[in-house]
Design a protein around this motif. Sequence first.
Motif, PDB file in Angstrom:
ATOM      1  N   GLN A  12       0.705  -1.069   0.334  1.00  0.00           N
ATOM      2  CA  GLN A  12      -0.289   0.041  -0.099  1.00  0.00           C
ATOM      3  C   GLN A  12       0.960   1.130   0.212  1.00  0.00           C
ATOM      4  O   GLN A  12       0.030   2.178   0.412  1.00  0.00           O
ATOM      5  CB  GLN A  12      -0.821  -0.209   1.068  1.00  0.00           C
ATOM      6  N   LEU A  13       2.172   1.578  -0.483  1.00  0.00           N
ATOM      7  CA  LEU A  13       3.227   1.964  -0.791  1.00  0.00           C
ATOM      8  C   LEU A  13       2.147   3.163  -1.945  1.00  0.00           C
ATOM      9  O   LEU A  13       2.426   3.034  -3.675  1.00  0.00           O
ATOM     10  CB  LEU A  13       4.107   2.524  -0.959  1.00  0.00           C
ATOM     11  N   VAL A  14       0.835   3.537  -1.689  1.00  0.00           N
ATOM     12  CA  VAL A  14      -0.031   4.226  -2.891  1.00  0.00           C
ATOM     13  C   VAL A  14      -0.397   6.173  -2.280  1.00  0.00           C
ATOM     14  O   VAL A  14      -0.456   6.103  -0.949  1.00  0.00           O
ATOM     15  CB  VAL A  14      -1.242   3.866  -3.217  1.00  0.00           C
ATOM     16  N   MET A  15       0.009   6.769  -3.073  1.00  0.00           N
ATOM     17  CA  MET A  15      -0.449   8.384  -2.651  1.00  0.00           C
ATOM     18  C   MET A  15      -1.831   8.869  -3.512  1.00  0.00           C
ATOM     19  O   MET A  15      -1.534   9.060  -4.647  1.00  0.00           O
ATOM     20  CB  MET A  15       0.568   9.357  -2.843  1.00  0.00           C
ATOM     21  N   GLY A  16      -2.688   8.968  -2.501  1.00  0.00           N
ATOM     22  CA  GLY A  16      -4.056   9.587  -2.823  1.00  0.00           C
ATOM     23  C   GLY A  16      -4.486  10.996  -2.400  1.00  0.00           C
ATOM     24  O   GLY A  16      -2.892  11.940  -1.834  1.00  0.00           O
ATOM     25  N   CYS A  17      -5.592  11.246  -2.878  1.00  0.00           N
ATOM     26  CA  CYS A  17      -5.513  13.281  -2.508  1.00  0.00           C
ATOM     27  C   CYS A  17      -7.130  12.806  -2.299  1.00  0.00           C
ATOM     28  O   CYS A  17      -8.161  12.584  -3.113  1.00  0.00           O
ATOM     29  CB  CYS A  17      -5.680  13.775  -3.828  1.00  0.00           C
ATOM     30  N   HIS A  18      -7.185  13.487  -0.800  1.00  0.00           N
ATOM     31  CA  HIS A  18      -8.594  13.439  -0.552  1.00  0.00           C
ATOM     32  C   HIS A  18      -9.228  15.150  -0.300  1.00  0.00           C
ATOM     33  O   HIS A  18      -8.222  15.373  -0.149  1.00  0.00           O
ATOM     34  CB  HIS A  18      -8.846  13.061   1.342  1.00  0.00           C
ATOM     35  N   LEU A  43     -14.232  11.832 -11.583  1.00  0.00           N
ATOM     36  CA  LEU A  43     -12.780  12.511 -10.591  1.00  0.00           C
ATOM     37  C   LEU A  43     -11.589  11.239 -10.544  1.00  0.00           C
ATOM     38  O   LEU A  43     -10.538  11.715 -10.768  1.00  0.00           O
ATOM     39  CB  LEU A  43     -13.367  12.774  -9.156  1.00  0.00           C
ATOM     40  N   ALA A  44     -11.573  10.370 -10.655  1.00  0.00           N
ATOM     41  CA  ALA A  44     -10.841   9.406 -10.717  1.00  0.00           C
ATOM     42  C   ALA A  44      -9.953   9.688 -12.097  1.00  0.00           C
ATOM     43  O   ALA A  44      -8.619   9.381 -12.176  1.00  0.00           O
ATOM     44  CB  ALA A  44     -11.289   7.796 -10.483  1.00  0.00           C
ATOM     45  N   ALA A  45     -10.433   9.666 -12.777  1.00  0.00           N
ATOM     46  CA  ALA A  45     -10.117   9.897 -14.244  1.00  0.00           C
ATOM     47  C   ALA A  45      -9.656  10.994 -14.140  1.00  0.00           C
ATOM     48  O   ALA A  45      -8.098  10.778 -15.326  1.00  0.00           O
ATOM     49  CB  ALA A  45     -11.059   9.328 -15.883  1.00  0.00           C
ATOM     50  N   LEU A  46      -9.848  12.048 -14.215  1.00  0.00           N
ATOM     51  CA  LEU A  46      -9.288  13.249 -14.159  1.00  0.00           C
ATOM     52  C   LEU A  46      -8.237  13.262 -13.087  1.00  0.00           C
ATOM     53  O   LEU A  46      -6.984  13.611 -13.691  1.00  0.00           O
ATOM     54  CB  LEU A  46     -10.197  14.777 -13.457  1.00  0.00           C
ATOM     55  N   GLU A  96     -16.024  13.249   2.554  1.00  0.00           N
ATOM     56  CA  GLU A  96     -14.473  13.098   1.737  1.00  0.00           C
ATOM     57  C   GLU A  96     -14.459  12.559   1.087  1.00  0.00           C
ATOM     58  O   GLU A  96     -15.369  11.049   0.413  1.00  0.00           O
ATOM     59  CB  GLU A  96     -13.633  12.634   3.427  1.00  0.00           C
ATOM     60  N   PHE A  97     -14.737  12.824   0.058  1.00  0.00           N
ATOM     61  CA  PHE A  97     -14.419  12.678  -1.322  1.00  0.00           C
ATOM     62  C   PHE A  97     -12.602  11.664  -1.736  1.00  0.00           C
ATOM     63  O   PHE A  97     -11.136  12.207  -1.642  1.00  0.00           O
ATOM     64  CB  PHE A  97     -14.556  13.429  -2.772  1.00  0.00           C
ATOM     65  N   ARG A  98     -12.840  10.069  -1.744  1.00  0.00           N
ATOM     66  CA  ARG A  98     -11.388   9.801  -1.079  1.00  0.00           C
ATOM     67  C   ARG A  98     -10.591   8.992  -3.076  1.00  0.00           C
ATOM     68  O   ARG A  98     -10.320   7.770  -3.140  1.00  0.00           O
ATOM     69  CB  ARG A  98     -11.195   8.672  -0.072  1.00  0.00           C
ATOM     70  N   VAL A  99     -11.432   9.261  -4.028  1.00  0.00           N
ATOM     71  CA  VAL A  99     -11.384   8.015  -4.897  1.00  0.00           C
ATOM     72  C   VAL A  99      -9.664   8.177  -5.890  1.00  0.00           C
ATOM     73  O   VAL A  99      -9.480   8.117  -6.621  1.00  0.00           O
ATOM     74  CB  VAL A  99     -11.972   8.047  -5.900  1.00  0.00           C
ATOM     75  N   ALA A 100      -9.377   9.928  -5.665  1.00  0.00           N
ATOM     76  CA  ALA A 100      -8.755  10.374  -6.364  1.00  0.00           C
ATOM     77  C   ALA A 100      -6.840   9.777  -6.586  1.00  0.00           C
ATOM     78  O   ALA A 100      -6.794   9.911  -5.384  1.00  0.00           O
ATOM     79  CB  ALA A 100      -8.775  11.746  -6.064  1.00  0.00           C
ATOM     80  N   ASP A 101      -6.145   9.854  -7.153  1.00  0.00           N
ATOM     81  CA  ASP A 101      -4.569   9.629  -7.296  1.00  0.00           C
ATOM     82  C   ASP A 101      -3.910  11.249  -7.120  1.00  0.00           C
ATOM     83  O   ASP A 101      -4.646  12.070  -6.570  1.00  0.00           O
ATOM     84  CB  ASP A 101      -4.165   9.920  -8.452  1.00  0.00           C
ATOM     85  N   VAL A 102      -3.239  11.241  -6.115  1.00  0.00           N
ATOM     86  CA  VAL A 102      -2.099  12.269  -5.516  1.00  0.00           C
ATOM     87  C   VAL A 102      -1.986  13.222  -7.210  1.00  0.00           C
ATOM     88  O   VAL A 102      -2.127  12.419  -7.956  1.00  0.00           O
ATOM     89  CB  VAL A 102      -1.235  12.691  -4.907  1.00  0.00           C
ATOM     90  N   CYS A 103      -2.310  14.726  -7.673  1.00  0.00           N
ATOM     91  CA  CYS A 103      -2.833  15.079  -8.835  1.00  0.00           C
ATOM     92  C   CYS A 103      -1.210  15.698  -8.737  1.00  0.00           C
ATOM     93  O   CYS A 103      -0.335  16.058  -7.971  1.00  0.00           O
ATOM     94  CB  CYS A 103      -3.815  16.016  -8.324  1.00  0.00           C
ATOM     95  N   LEU A 104      -0.867  15.388 -10.338  1.00  0.00           N
ATOM     96  CA  LEU A 104       0.940  15.408 -10.996  1.00  0.00           C
ATOM     97  C   LEU A 104       0.782  17.043 -10.774  1.00  0.00           C
ATOM     98  O   LEU A 104       1.985  17.905  -9.664  1.00  0.00           O
ATOM     99  CB  LEU A 104       1.567  14.992 -11.787  1.00  0.00           C
ATOM    100  N   HIS A 105      -0.038  17.742 -10.511  1.00  0.00           N
ATOM    101  CA  HIS A 105       0.515  18.810 -10.476  1.00  0.00           C
ATOM    102  C   HIS A 105      -0.608  19.846 -10.100  1.00  0.00           C
ATOM    103  O   HIS A 105      -2.144  19.343 -10.146  1.00  0.00           O
ATOM    104  CB  HIS A 105      -0.079  19.655 -12.510  1.00  0.00           C
ATOM    105  N   SER A 106      -0.816  21.088  -9.513  1.00  0.00           N
ATOM    106  CA  SER A 106      -1.424  21.399  -7.974  1.00  0.00           C
ATOM    107  C   SER A 106      -2.947  22.450  -8.530  1.00  0.00           C
ATOM    108  O   SER A 106      -4.280  22.195  -8.099  1.00  0.00           O
ATOM    109  CB  SER A 106      -0.749  22.303  -7.950  1.00  0.00           C
ATOM    110  N   ASP A 107      -2.772  22.474 -10.252  1.00  0.00           N
ATOM    111  CA  ASP A 107      -4.443  22.978 -10.623  1.00  0.00           C
ATOM    112  C   ASP A 107      -5.323  22.529 -10.754  1.00  0.00           C
ATOM    113  O   ASP A 107      -6.460  22.309 -11.019  1.00  0.00           O
ATOM    114  CB  ASP A 107      -3.638  23.732 -11.697  1.00  0.00           C
TER     115      ASP A 107
END
Length: 362
Positions: free
Chosen positions: A119-125, A150-153, A226-237
């Motif tokens: 589980q070395l995985v990084m998300g964005c909540h 949202l997950a696809a984005l 709390e939305f918990r589906v997203a990868d941490v995004c490469l870009h802050s925007d």
Amino acid sequence: MRTVGVEEELLLVDPETGDPRAMSAAVLARAALDAGEEEVFEKELHEQMLEFATHPQEEMERLHAEIVRCRKEAARHAGELGATVAALATSPLPVSPAVGVNSRYQWMADQYGVVVQEQLVMGCHVHVAVDSDEEGVAVADRVRPWLPVLAALSANSPFWQGKDTGYSSYRSRVWQRWPSAGPTELFGSAERYHRRVADMVSTGTILDEKMIYFDIRLSERYPTVEFRVADVCLHSDTAVLLACLARGLVESAAREWREGVEPAGHSVSLLRLAAWRAARSGLTGELLHPATMRRMPAETVVRALVDHVEEALVEAGDLERVRAALAELLRRGNGARVQRELLERTGSLRDVVTGCVRHTQG
């Protein structure tokens, strides 16, 4: 105006080689030495991870500025110890994850075995304020079909242990190995939601309410969903785009609930297929349309999401920001596409990591 907060998990890496570095405890200790600095960084399951959380914000410009500031501070603290941070949802390079040393993480390691090691995985909540648990559950019931979009984005994890997985978001596939993770059936009321959570904890299979890993849940700490589906995004925007869309979804769903509009009755089986499709395709192929659960071009489905929340975006002053950010994302590609293009240009996963370090800091 509903407030929004973002939590991001970052990967600690060697700035020269790109290899993950197990030094979160040292980075956290270094951050704590900064006199007067507010503690925004937190320990995570593995020592190669560093998490931060923003303050709740109404204005997206301020939220964006805080995300950028926290990323830069994380890089600065890590840099003082010979490391840096990358907004990568999985490590492109092979890694042996190191589980953090505390009783909670050790219980999880004993209980779940290899699942914890993987589980070395990084998300964005994304946290969005709600008026009550009743409203929060009504929102969760109504946004379920839109979560895979949202997950696809955000998809930003094409590589795993040195290989291309064929997925845009392999993190989401790894995350599904937790017994409490994934989409949920309709709850219908806060009482049913809390009863289900209590029943799950009572089985002893999960440690406590914090291990309710639903795709969207009521926060146990804040008055938010709390939305918990997203990868941490490469870009802050992209992270801010997710925050805008999440707030739009919450506001739109809350209005539907107040107006007596019933949620879509899609089964968990169909929602799991939609999530798999989003993880596989990201923005480069097809997604399942939330209304019909049939395949359509990803860009068409993304446009449908914006149309669905347009009224809420206009009232929040976010519509033009969303349109501009989405146009840039579709032009540039999400993190998965950027990573693959870096590999195609350089031929080196190490160069992928070091390139993503630069993207992380803008």
